[in-house]
Structures are given as C-alpha cells and as structure tokens.
Write a protein that holds these residues in place. Structure first.
Motif, PDB file in Angstrom:
ATOM      1  N   ILE A  93      37.508  -2.450  -7.703  1.00 58.06           N
ATOM      2  CA  ILE A  93      36.097  -2.372  -8.105  1.00 58.06           C
ATOM      3  C   ILE A  93      35.819  -3.536  -9.057  1.00 58.06           C
ATOM      4  O   ILE A  93      36.633  -3.832  -9.942  1.00 58.06           O
ATOM      5  CB  ILE A  93      35.808  -1.031  -8.837  1.00 58.06           C
ATOM      6  N   ARG A  94      34.672  -4.169  -8.857  1.00 58.38           N
ATOM      7  CA  ARG A  94      34.286  -5.294  -9.732  1.00 58.38           C
ATOM      8  C   ARG A  94      32.878  -5.081 -10.275  1.00 58.38           C
ATOM      9  O   ARG A  94      31.964  -4.732  -9.524  1.00 58.38           O
ATOM     10  CB  ARG A  94      34.266  -6.610  -8.934  1.00 58.38           C
ATOM     11  N   ASN A  95      32.749  -5.328 -11.575  1.00 60.33           N
ATOM     12  CA  ASN A  95      31.432  -5.315 -12.226  1.00 60.33           C
ATOM     13  C   ASN A  95      30.963  -6.723 -12.569  1.00 60.33           C
ATOM     14  O   ASN A  95      29.765  -6.971 -12.711  1.00 60.33           O
ATOM     15  CB  ASN A  95      31.494  -4.484 -13.512  1.00 60.33           C
ATOM     16  N   GLY A  99      38.749 -13.762 -11.310  1.00 58.30           N
ATOM     17  CA  GLY A  99      39.951 -13.760 -10.483  1.00 58.30           C
ATOM     18  C   GLY A  99      39.722 -14.226  -9.063  1.00 58.30           C
ATOM     19  O   GLY A  99      39.075 -15.255  -8.823  1.00 58.30           O
ATOM     20  N   SER A 100      40.265 -13.461  -8.106  1.00 55.78           N
ATOM     21  CA  SER A 100      40.228 -13.896  -6.711  1.00 55.78           C
ATOM     22  C   SER A 100      38.792 -13.942  -6.166  1.00 55.78           C
ATOM     23  O   SER A 100      38.513 -14.716  -5.253  1.00 55.78           O
ATOM     24  CB  SER A 100      41.114 -12.994  -5.848  1.00 55.78           C
ATOM     25  N   PHE A 101      37.885 -13.141  -6.729  1.00 59.14           N
ATOM     26  CA  PHE A 101      36.478 -13.179  -6.281  1.00 59.14           C
ATOM     27  C   PHE A 101      35.874 -14.546  -6.596  1.00 59.14           C
ATOM     28  O   PHE A 101      35.263 -15.196  -5.743  1.00 59.14           O
ATOM     29  CB  PHE A 101      35.675 -12.062  -6.965  1.00 59.14           C
ATOM     30  N   VAL A 174      35.672  -5.621 -16.512  1.00 60.30           N
ATOM     31  CA  VAL A 174      35.281  -6.662 -15.547  1.00 60.30           C
ATOM     32  C   VAL A 174      35.601  -6.220 -14.120  1.00 60.30           C
ATOM     33  O   VAL A 174      34.751  -6.219 -13.244  1.00 60.30           O
ATOM     34  CB  VAL A 174      36.023  -7.980 -15.882  1.00 60.30           C
ATOM     35  N   ASP A 175      36.866  -5.840 -13.901  1.00 62.58           N
ATOM     36  CA  ASP A 175      37.302  -5.342 -12.586  1.00 62.58           C
ATOM     37  C   ASP A 175      38.587  -4.561 -12.777  1.00 62.58           C
ATOM     38  O   ASP A 175      39.193  -4.588 -13.857  1.00 62.58           O
ATOM     39  CB  ASP A 175      37.478  -6.493 -11.567  1.00 62.58           C
ATOM     40  N   PHE A 176      38.992  -3.836 -11.755  1.00 64.06           N
ATOM     41  CA  PHE A 176      40.235  -3.066 -11.849  1.00 64.06           C
ATOM     42  C   PHE A 176      40.679  -2.622 -10.467  1.00 64.06           C
ATOM     43  O   PHE A 176      39.913  -2.655  -9.512  1.00 64.06           O
ATOM     44  CB  PHE A 176      40.092  -1.840 -12.777  1.00 64.06           C
TER      45      PHE A 176
HETATM   46  N1  UDP Z   1      44.999  -6.056  -9.474  1.00 60.50           N
HETATM   47  C1  UDP Z   1      46.132  -5.281  -9.675  1.00 60.50           C
HETATM   48  N2  UDP Z   1      47.190  -5.427  -8.815  1.00 60.50           N
HETATM   49  C2  UDP Z   1      47.168  -6.285  -7.765  1.00 60.50           C
HETATM   50  C3  UDP Z   1      46.012  -7.068  -7.563  1.00 60.50           C
HETATM   51  C4  UDP Z   1      44.948  -6.927  -8.435  1.00 60.50           C
HETATM   52  O1  UDP Z   1      46.186  -4.474 -10.586  1.00 60.50           O
HETATM   53  O2  UDP Z   1      48.151  -6.348  -7.006  1.00 60.50           O
HETATM   54  C5  UDP Z   1      43.849  -5.914 -10.384  1.00 60.50           C
HETATM   55  C6  UDP Z   1      43.714  -7.107 -11.309  1.00 60.50           C
HETATM   56  O3  UDP Z   1      44.365  -6.867 -12.542  1.00 60.50           O
HETATM   57  C7  UDP Z   1      42.220  -7.192 -11.501  1.00 60.50           C
HETATM   58  C8  UDP Z   1      41.619  -6.624 -10.212  1.00 60.50           C
HETATM   59  O4  UDP Z   1      42.665  -5.881  -9.609  1.00 60.50           O
HETATM   60  O5  UDP Z   1      41.838  -6.352 -12.583  1.00 60.50           O
HETATM   61  C9  UDP Z   1      41.094  -7.663  -9.273  1.00 60.50           C
HETATM   62  O6  UDP Z   1      42.103  -8.618  -9.031  1.00 60.50           O
HETATM   63  P1  UDP Z   1      41.811  -9.925  -8.146  1.00 60.50           P
HETATM   64  O7  UDP Z   1      41.485  -9.507  -6.747  1.00 60.50           O
HETATM   65  O8  UDP Z   1      40.801 -10.769  -8.820  1.00 60.50           O
HETATM   66  O9  UDP Z   1      43.211 -10.626  -7.995  1.00 60.50           O
HETATM   67  P2  UDP Z   1      44.082 -11.506  -8.983  1.00 60.50           P
HETATM   68  O10 UDP Z   1      43.193 -12.544  -9.577  1.00 60.50           O
HETATM   69  O11 UDP Z   1      44.636 -10.529  -9.969  1.00 60.50           O
HETATM   70  O12 UDP Z   1      45.118 -12.041  -8.056  1.00 60.50           O
END
Ligand code: UDP
Ligand code: ADP
Length: 238
Positions: A93-95, A99-101, A174-176
């Motif tokens: 979930i993202r608010n 990160g990857s977004f 932010v996201d989780f």
């Molecule tokens: N996240 C996680 N485990 C994972 C991938 C992501 O707990 O294997 C969490 C990460 O901490 C963040 C959110 O999910 O709070 C979104 O992560 P994102 O997709 O932006 O990926 P990242 O940048 O962590 O690779």
C-alpha cells in the motif's frame, strides 16, 4: 509454551515450532538485507524494535477488528503467533511516492496521492519477488477470488488505522508491505510483521527517513532511526 525445533530461518526472523501444532514462535534477528539479499548487514537492536513495534501494531489492529496472527509477546525478540499458511503475495500500500514506484514511473519521491494505491508482488526469492497483477495471481492459484477481495479490503482498512496512528506520533506512513495467511477453514488473517523494515516512515515535519531506506541507501543512522520509532511509540529506547 515450549519452544521446539526451528522450522524456518528467513532473512530477518526465525520461526520455531511449539508444543501446540497451531502456534509458532517468531524470533526477530538484527540481520538486515536489501535488494533480494544482495546487500547484507546488521542493525543493532533492530530485532527488538521490530518485534515490539509489530506486536503493538498488531494488537492495535486487532482491537479495531482486523484479524491477525498475533497471540502474545514472549520476550524482547520473540512473539507467539498462530501458525498460518502464508499466501505468497506481498501486498503493498502506498500513500506517498517513494522507492520502486518513483523509480518505475520516473517521478520524485514525496508526491502525496489523493487515494492510497495497492499492488502485489509474487513472494518468490528465486524470481526476485516480481510485480504481479491480480488476474495473474488468480491464474496461478496463489489466492482465490474471494480471498483477494478480502485482502484488498483489509489492506486499505489497515492503512487507514496505521496512517492515523503514525500521524499522532508525527510520522508519515509513506508505504508498507503486508503478508496474509490462511488459518483453519481458510479464514484470512494478517501475518508477518509491520515495522521500520517493512514500512517507509518519514518524520512529518522534516521528512527525515526513519526506516530501512537508511540501510538500503547507505545513509547511516539506522540504529538511531529504529530507536526513534520505538521512542515515539513507547517513550523509551532499547
Ligand atoms: N517492502 C518490504 N519487503 C519487500 C519489498 C518491499 O517490506 O520485499 C516494503 C518496503 O519497505 C516499502 C514498501 O514495501 O515500505 C514498498 O517498497 P517498494 O516497492 O518501493 O520497493 P523497494 O524500494 O523497497 O525495493
Ligand atoms: P523471508 O522469508 O522473506 O526471509 P523473514 O526472515 O521475515 O522473511 O522470515 C519469516 C517467515 O515467516 C516469512 O517467510 C513469513 O512469510 C513467515 N511467516 C510470518 N508469519 C507467519 C505465521 N504466522 N505462520 C507461518 N509463517 C509465517
């Protein structure tokens, strides 16, 4: 409750059997990994923070009507939880963009969304946890149609509760990432953890990062960041 053999050792936690086949003990380690295990390190005291923060948040969610795996905190690093069959999806979930977004869509971090978003990754280390559509998760039978509906509803409810709670300690959620599991009769419960390892948490005033991004990005100050979250929640550091 007797702690028996180790069933599984993951990157951040160990899972132990108990004398009750329906219950397991999770033990939180200080080990930290990022980028699918390519970067490894430790964050002193992280296991204590993640255990205590997760247990606190799970109890708060349970009180608000969200079924969870949490049973009891056993020690600084150990919790007793209901053994579940983990649904192999990471529910994100993202608010706010980060990160990857931010990387995928070529936008800056910190864009506040009008509505939260949801996405799923297939929890599979060999494949590097690829992003997966709901239809593909159904086609692969990772999850059933009613289950995915329930998971979506629960995830957004959890976001509302957590966002409000963190706002009260001057932190932006932010996201989780969440994980869900099946218990007897295919009932779905929230499992795994909710901690600075699995959430992006920014100070609401300074936007300082108080989460695992400090480790991922070699920013330093990760021990202090985890302790700051502990302090804001419990009024004490570990
Ligand atoms: N996240 C996680 N485990 C994972 C991938 C992501 O707990 O294997 C969490 C990460 O901490 C963040 C959110 O999910 O709070 C979104 O992560 P994102 O997709 O932006 O990926 P990242 O940048 O962590 O690779
Ligand atoms: P990883 O497997 O990604 O390295 P961890 O080190 O956090 O992650 O390991 C904990 C493992 O336990 C995870 O695979 C998680 O899905 C699983 N798990 C979490 N809660 C439960 C539960 N209640 N019952 C069974 N397994 C669980």
């Amino acid at each position: 409750m007797e702690k028996r053999e180790m069933l599984y050792e993951g990157k951040a936690k160990k899972v132990f059997a108990t004398d009750d086949p329906q219950l397991v003990i999770v033990e939180y380690k200080d080990d930290a990994t990022a980028f699918n295990g390519q970067k490894k390190g430790t964050i002193a005291g992280k296991g204590v923070v993640n255990n205590r923060v997760t247990n606190f948040l799970m109890q708060m969610l349970a009180a608000a009507g969200i079924p969870t795996h949490f049973v009891q905190e056993l020690s600084d690093r150990e919790a007793l939880v209901t053994k579940v069959e983990i649904i192999p999806l990471e529910v994100i979930i993202r608010n706010i963009s980060a990160g990857s977004f931010a990387k995928r869509y070529g936008v800056e971090e910190g864009i506040v969304f009008d509505e939260p978003t949801i996405e799923f990754s297939y929890k599979n280390d060999d494949l590097g946890d690829p992003l997966i559509t709901e239809e593909h998760a159904l086609a692969l039978k990772l999850v059933g149609p009613n289950e995915i509906k329930r998971i979506r509803t629960m995830a957004f409810q959890i976001n509302t509760i957590l966002k409000d709670f963190f706002a009260g300690i001057n932190v932006e959620l932010v996201d989780f990432k969440l994980e869900f599991g099946r218990v007897l009769n295919d009932y779905i419960v929230l499992a795994d953890e909710i901690s600075p390892d699995t959430c992006r948490l920014w100070d609401a005033t300074t936007h300082e990062k108080l989460d695992k991004d400090r480790f991922r990005r070699d920013m330093g100050g990760e021990v202090e960041a985890y302790n700051e979250i502990m302090y804001r929640i419990f009024g004490e550091k570990c």
